[in-house]
Design an enzyme around this catalytic site. Structure first.
Site, PDB file in Angstrom:
ATOM      1  N   HIS A   1       7.175   9.056  17.716  1.00 45.51           N
ATOM      2  CA  HIS A   1       7.184   8.784  19.254  1.00 45.51           C
ATOM      3  C   HIS A   1       8.218  10.562  20.147  1.00 45.51           C
ATOM      4  O   HIS A   1       8.947  11.080  18.984  1.00 45.51           O
ATOM      5  CB  HIS A   1       8.943   8.139  19.393  1.00 45.51           C
ATOM      6  CG  HIS A   1       8.303   6.650  19.286  1.00 45.51           C
ATOM      7  ND1 HIS A   1       7.817   5.537  20.886  1.00 45.51           N
ATOM      8  CD2 HIS A   1       8.182   5.440  18.202  1.00 45.51           C
ATOM      9  CE1 HIS A   1       7.563   4.547  19.625  1.00 45.51           C
ATOM     10  NE2 HIS A   1       8.492   4.588  18.814  1.00 45.51           N
TER      11      HIS A   1
ATOM     12  N   HIS B   1       0.331   6.052  15.913  1.00 46.92           N
ATOM     13  CA  HIS B   1       0.312   5.348  14.941  1.00 46.92           C
ATOM     14  C   HIS B   1      -0.276   5.055  13.653  1.00 46.92           C
ATOM     15  O   HIS B   1      -1.378   5.127  14.177  1.00 46.92           O
ATOM     16  CB  HIS B   1       0.934   3.586  14.936  1.00 46.92           C
ATOM     17  CG  HIS B   1       0.106   2.308  14.303  1.00 46.92           C
ATOM     18  ND1 HIS B   1      -0.549   2.307  13.919  1.00 46.92           N
ATOM     19  CD2 HIS B   1       1.240   1.765  13.437  1.00 46.92           C
ATOM     20  CE1 HIS B   1      -0.770   1.049  12.403  1.00 46.92           C
ATOM     21  NE2 HIS B   1       0.385   0.905  12.558  1.00 46.92           N
TER      22      HIS B   1
ATOM     23  N   ASN C   1      -1.803   3.781   9.662  1.00 47.18           N
ATOM     24  CA  ASN C   1      -1.115   3.258   8.667  1.00 47.18           C
ATOM     25  C   ASN C   1      -2.196   2.892   7.766  1.00 47.18           C
ATOM     26  O   ASN C   1      -3.144   1.973   8.391  1.00 47.18           O
ATOM     27  CB  ASN C   1       0.267   1.250   9.069  1.00 47.18           C
ATOM     28  CG  ASN C   1       0.052   0.218   8.067  1.00 47.18           C
ATOM     29  OD1 ASN C   1      -0.296  -0.661   8.387  1.00 47.18           O
ATOM     30  ND2 ASN C   1       0.451   0.841   6.613  1.00 47.18           N
ATOM     31  N   THR C   2      -2.181   2.659   6.128  1.00 42.70           N
ATOM     32  CA  THR C   2      -2.995   2.667   5.207  1.00 42.70           C
ATOM     33  C   THR C   2      -2.762   1.911   3.955  1.00 42.70           C
ATOM     34  O   THR C   2      -1.188   1.738   3.867  1.00 42.70           O
ATOM     35  CB  THR C   2      -4.423   3.632   4.920  1.00 42.70           C
ATOM     36  OG1 THR C   2      -3.442   4.811   4.823  1.00 42.70           O
ATOM     37  CG2 THR C   2      -4.837   3.638   6.443  1.00 42.70           C
ATOM     38  N   ARG C   3      -3.226   0.824   3.511  1.00 44.87           N
ATOM     39  CA  ARG C   3      -2.848  -0.184   2.419  1.00 44.87           C
ATOM     40  C   ARG C   3      -3.926  -0.230   1.538  1.00 44.87           C
ATOM     41  O   ARG C   3      -5.155  -0.898   1.625  1.00 44.87           O
ATOM     42  CB  ARG C   3      -1.987  -0.795   2.928  1.00 44.87           C
ATOM     43  CG  ARG C   3      -2.463  -2.642   3.772  1.00 44.87           C
ATOM     44  CD  ARG C   3      -1.874  -2.850   4.632  1.00 44.87           C
ATOM     45  NE  ARG C   3      -2.713  -3.992   6.370  1.00 44.87           N
ATOM     46  CZ  ARG C   3      -3.015  -3.486   7.200  1.00 44.87           C
ATOM     47  NH1 ARG C   3      -2.728  -1.856   7.353  1.00 44.87           N
ATOM     48  NH2 ARG C   3      -3.146  -4.127   7.624  1.00 44.87           N
TER      49      ARG C   3
ATOM     50  N   GLY D   1      13.575 -10.931   5.687  1.00 40.01           N
ATOM     51  CA  GLY D   1      13.870  -9.773   4.435  1.00 40.01           C
ATOM     52  C   GLY D   1      13.792  -8.571   3.900  1.00 40.01           C
ATOM     53  O   GLY D   1      14.207  -8.581   2.705  1.00 40.01           O
ATOM     54  N   GLY D   2      12.658  -8.270   4.869  1.00 43.80           N
ATOM     55  CA  GLY D   2      11.824  -6.966   4.547  1.00 43.80           C
ATOM     56  C   GLY D   2      13.512  -5.756   4.615  1.00 43.80           C
ATOM     57  O   GLY D   2      14.541  -6.134   4.646  1.00 43.80           O
ATOM     58  N   ASN D   3      12.489  -4.181   4.084  1.00 39.71           N
ATOM     59  CA  ASN D   3      13.636  -3.537   4.746  1.00 39.71           C
ATOM     60  C   ASN D   3      14.011  -3.242   6.242  1.00 39.71           C
ATOM     61  O   ASN D   3      13.099  -2.512   6.444  1.00 39.71           O
ATOM     62  CB  ASN D   3      13.515  -2.079   3.554  1.00 39.71           C
ATOM     63  CG  ASN D   3      14.860  -0.952   4.203  1.00 39.71           C
ATOM     64  OD1 ASN D   3      14.338  -0.115   5.092  1.00 39.71           O
ATOM     65  ND2 ASN D   3      15.408  -1.114   3.141  1.00 39.71           N
TER      66      ASN D   3
END
Lengths: 290, 290
Positions: free
Chosen positions: A109, A119, A121-123, A273-275
């Site tokens: 931002h 944004h 994101n790669t995974r 319940g992730g971070n």
């Protein structure tokens, strides 16, 4: 079942090296603006009962002069899905709930409303299957056709080098995904979104699918690292009015709505319940609802 | 099946008169603070294919010196639920999807971080059944035990006048409902929440159930109108620091998370094409995520 340990490690090393280069480039932009802002890194460990090595991640956060708030997270986690949840995941099941996931995610931002937010994101995920996914989308509070066109062109080129069908499919996927139905508007000006680039070798395709898909995912990362800093440098010194800033803050309200109401990754994280700090890194530093 | 037309009209008249008194009181508080802010009213009409009289509502919005942003909505609507949705609603079904709903809802976000934000909503619904629901909860960015205790005491008294079990049940309902699981914290300091106060007369209870439940719902509205202006007047002139304001803005981030991720009314509205401005009136005027 294929053992993907080595490939997960190969992907992890790439995602972390991409993180290092992106963060260095963003810090260089801050220095060009006369700021000494740098990333602060916090590591977190995942916990899973009965799992001695559940993995974790590192959250990188910078609050600078150009980057009002930018988060760059990497994580590598392994374990077992809850049984009822496993049934909803590609290649997983109650009998085979094991998974690994490694990836990078980034949301920026920007202080100046003329500079687009972004944004990326790669995974790489493995269950009974193994696949890459990812994407990037541009989110300008005040859009410039020139910026939008160059952003799209850069990802078009990255796609074209790998598969003639990718760009059209993945651009449409982004248009469909980054949409706010209750407002009837898109979150931003789009980009690409892809998932389930399967890595099991098949008789149909030539060569190793993992290698091909990793090469594509690398090019998505390189495309991002090429185009986004260029757009930032183009706009970061633009003068802006109080009305421009207000436009940005209202636009960020829409962004927060999308992420909290619709984004699958955010809701998945919040409800399992992730971070919290890593998941909600994507939220804007400041937003208004008029 | 009972015809609830007359009762719906009786309830509507009460909700609108309560709205008038609340808005007048809030405007009086603005005048005491030297402001001439007043409510702006916008009417909206509901649309439903094949429904000549689907109803609508009026959204009242004031942005003042004490009330940074306060919305007070009334609406009275009637029609048919979508069939798949009807099955999820008390007393409705695919064969009997008709409904009416009339109610008032209010959310106030205050300029001074020492003044609590607040939410209040009461409503009367009919399907194959007919019932009242509602509640109020106090949301102080900086809580004061004295304010919290008086708020609870006021609703305890309103409940006690009608049924000895109400307060304990409805307070717990609010505690359970206004909770942010991913943060492990409550949205605020609670209040009361109630639903399905059924209005069909039964042999067990004495007298007309509608009259009893309307009387209770009126007392909930009166309790709100008694206590909240008192708390505002107590704190509105308190000095506050930049840190207090930051605390308020971060707290509002949590409030936005609750409303966008969990609040049933908000999600129901967003996902069924309700009036966006009225639904999202509840969002804070400004919020930050650090």
């Amino acid at each position: 079942m294929t053992d993907w340990t080595q490939q997960t490690e190969t992907a992890r090393i790439w995602f972390e090296s991409l993180r290092d280069r992106i963060c260095a480039e963003f810090e260089a932009i801050e220095r060009e603006a006369g700021s000494d802002a740098g990333f602060q890194y916090d590591s977190w460990n995942r916990e899973e009962e009965g799992n001695a090595d559940p993995g974790g991640g590192t959250r990188g956060l910078m609050k600078g002069k150009v980057f009002e708030k930018v988060g760059v997270n990497v994580s590598t986690v392994r374990g077992n899905f809850a049984k009822e949840f496993a049934a909803t995941i590609n290649g997983a099941s109650a009998d085979s709930p094991g998974f690994t996931a490694t990836g990078i995610s980034l949301v920026a931002h920007m202080a100046n409303p003329h500079v687009p937010a972004v944004h990326m994101n790669t995974r790489f995920l493995t269950t009974g299957k193994a696949w890459f996914g990812g994407g990037a989308d541009l989110n300008p509070p005040i859009p410039y056709a020139e910026d939008t066109d160059e952003f799209h062109a850069c990802f078009r080129a990255a796609c074209a080098a790998h598969n003639p069908t990718y760009y059209e499919r993945f651009k449409k996927w982004a248009d469909d995904y980054f949409y706010i139905p209750h407002r009837g508007v898109h979150r931003g000006v789009g980009g690409i979104f892809y998932d389930h680039l399967e890595c099991e070798d098949s008789a149909v395709d030539e060569g190793a699918a993992f290698d091909r898909n990793l090469a594509f995912t690398k090019d998505v990362g390189e495309a991002f690292l090429d185009i986004f800093p260029r757009l930032v440098r183009r706009r970061m010194d633009s003068a802006f009015t109080a009305q421009d800033k207000q436009t940005q803050l209202e636009w960020r309200g829409r962004y927060a709505e999308f992420n909290l109401v619709y984004d699958r990754g955010t809701l998945f994280g919040l409800k399992t319940g992730g971070n919290i700090d890593a998941i909600l890194m994507s939220l804007p530093p400041e937003a208004v609802w008029s």
